[in-house]
Design a protein around this motif. Structure first.
Motif, PDB file in Angstrom:
ATOM      1  N   LYS A 144      90.554  73.494  10.871  1.00 51.59           N
ATOM      2  CA  LYS A 144      89.945  74.723  11.395  1.00 51.59           C
ATOM      3  C   LYS A 144      88.479  74.829  10.992  1.00 51.59           C
ATOM      4  O   LYS A 144      87.653  75.324  11.769  1.00 51.59           O
ATOM      5  CB  LYS A 144      90.723  75.929  10.854  1.00 51.59           C
ATOM      6  N   ASP A 145      88.117  74.355   9.805  1.00 52.31           N
ATOM      7  CA  ASP A 145      86.713  74.387   9.380  1.00 52.31           C
ATOM      8  C   ASP A 145      85.832  73.633  10.366  1.00 52.31           C
ATOM      9  O   ASP A 145      84.747  74.110  10.739  1.00 52.31           O
ATOM     10  CB  ASP A 145      86.556  73.756   7.991  1.00 52.31           C
ATOM     11  N   ALA A 146      86.277  72.442  10.758  1.00 50.21           N
ATOM     12  CA  ALA A 146      85.485  71.625  11.683  1.00 50.21           C
ATOM     13  C   ALA A 146      85.452  72.253  13.067  1.00 50.21           C
ATOM     14  O   ALA A 146      84.406  72.268  13.730  1.00 50.21           O
ATOM     15  CB  ALA A 146      86.054  70.210  11.744  1.00 50.21           C
ATOM     16  N   LEU A 147      86.586  72.779  13.521  1.00 52.98           N
ATOM     17  CA  LEU A 147      86.617  73.450  14.821  1.00 52.98           C
ATOM     18  C   LEU A 147      85.616  74.598  14.859  1.00 52.98           C
ATOM     19  O   LEU A 147      84.834  74.728  15.816  1.00 52.98           O
ATOM     20  CB  LEU A 147      88.021  73.975  15.108  1.00 52.98           C
ATOM     21  N   ASP A 148      85.618  75.427  13.824  1.00 53.02           N
ATOM     22  CA  ASP A 148      84.694  76.566  13.775  1.00 53.02           C
ATOM     23  C   ASP A 148      83.246  76.109  13.751  1.00 53.02           C
ATOM     24  O   ASP A 148      82.383  76.705  14.406  1.00 53.02           O
ATOM     25  CB  ASP A 148      84.986  77.426  12.543  1.00 53.02           C
TER      26      ASP A 148
END
Length: 284
Positions: A230-234
């Protein structure tokens, strides 16, 4: 060919710092990180100092902000290695920190520690399990067209929460994989576990030719499906939003890009990965 990926120089409007500047100057800037480790591959890290809003942003100024004398350590909790730095003339900037002993494994957590002057920058990530690409196909709207798009198919794992990124690399034109435009996917938006999606070419900074969102006859296209956290997606969604809103993602006009870096800005990401090569018709 000298190309630049989505390198993250000057994500915020900060004061200038160079690799050989004084410690006082370095404190005025942010350390900017773009780092990743994929399943089955070694870590890569690009490192710079942030660029002030008053500076001209071009490939020459970008080189002035490269940090190439930091100590970068990667660890999986049991083993660790200090990354080496190399000159890669195919990139702008041409300096990359890279590993050669600690290879990425799905499910493992990887820590990043950067030591530069009097500062320490840290981050952690995990590598999600890879999801295989089933197919990738070059399709034109009309047979007489000389350009087209790529459509990929894969099966989402229904018993798992997944975030994806699709990236492409054109052989001989792009030295690295470039995240596709609108290529960041959250499986909560899928209507079926069988996913079919159109790929639009991603945007390079300082491109040699005018950007187009499509592929062309004569291209040999490497297509990569990454699973991400999720960190990378955001982070990548916030990058994309800056472009969509006609802002310069080098330094957002009124927002900061999402970051998982403690003591700096940018992204440290673990990716699962699956790659397919797509051949297009010969260029006429």
């Amino acid at each position: 060919m000298k190309k630049c990926l989505l390198f993250l120089f000057g994500l915020l409007m900060m004061s200038c710092s160079k690799d050989d500047f004084s410690e006082q100057k370095s404190i005025e800037s942010k350390i900017v990180v773009e780092g990743w480790i994929e399943e089955g591959d070694y870590a890569n890290v690009l490192l710079s100092s942030s660029i002030p809003v008053t500076d001209v942003i071009d490939s020459t100024n970008v080189l002035n902000h490269v940090i190439r004398s930091a100590k970068i350590t990667i660890s999986d909790g049991e083993n660790s290695e200090v990354l080496s730095v190399k000159n890669d003339k195919n990139r702008i900037p041409p300096f990359v920190y890279f590993g050669n002993t600690l290879k990425g494994e799905a499910g493992k957590k990887y820590s990043l520690k950067i030591e530069f002057l009097n500062r320490i920058v840290e981050a952690t990530t995990t590598i999600p399990k890879s999801v295989a690409l089933k197919s990738a196909e070059y399709i034109k709207k009309n047979p007489t067209d000389t350009t087209g798009y790529v459509f990929v198919k894969f099966d989402d794992q229904v018993d798992e929460k997944n975030y994806y990124q699709i990236a492409t690399k054109i052989n001989g034109e792009e030295p690295i994989f470039v995240p596709s435009f609108y290529g960041n996917l959250d499986d909560q938006n899928f209507s079926s576990p069988s996913v079919s999606v159109q790929i639009n070419r991603g945007i390079l900074l300082f491109p040699k030719t005018k950007f187009t969102p499509y592929f062309a006859d004569g291209d040999l296209i490497h297509v990569k499906l990454r699973t991400q956290n999720k960190d990378a997606l955001d982070f990548w969604n916030s990058w994309q939003n800056e472009i969509v809103n006609s802002r310069n993602p080098i330094y957002p006009s009124n927002t900061s890009l999402k970051s998982n870096i403690k003591g700096g800005i940018g992204i440290w990401a673990g990716y699962g990965q699956s790659t397919i090569i797509v051949k297009t018709p010969p260029k006429k």
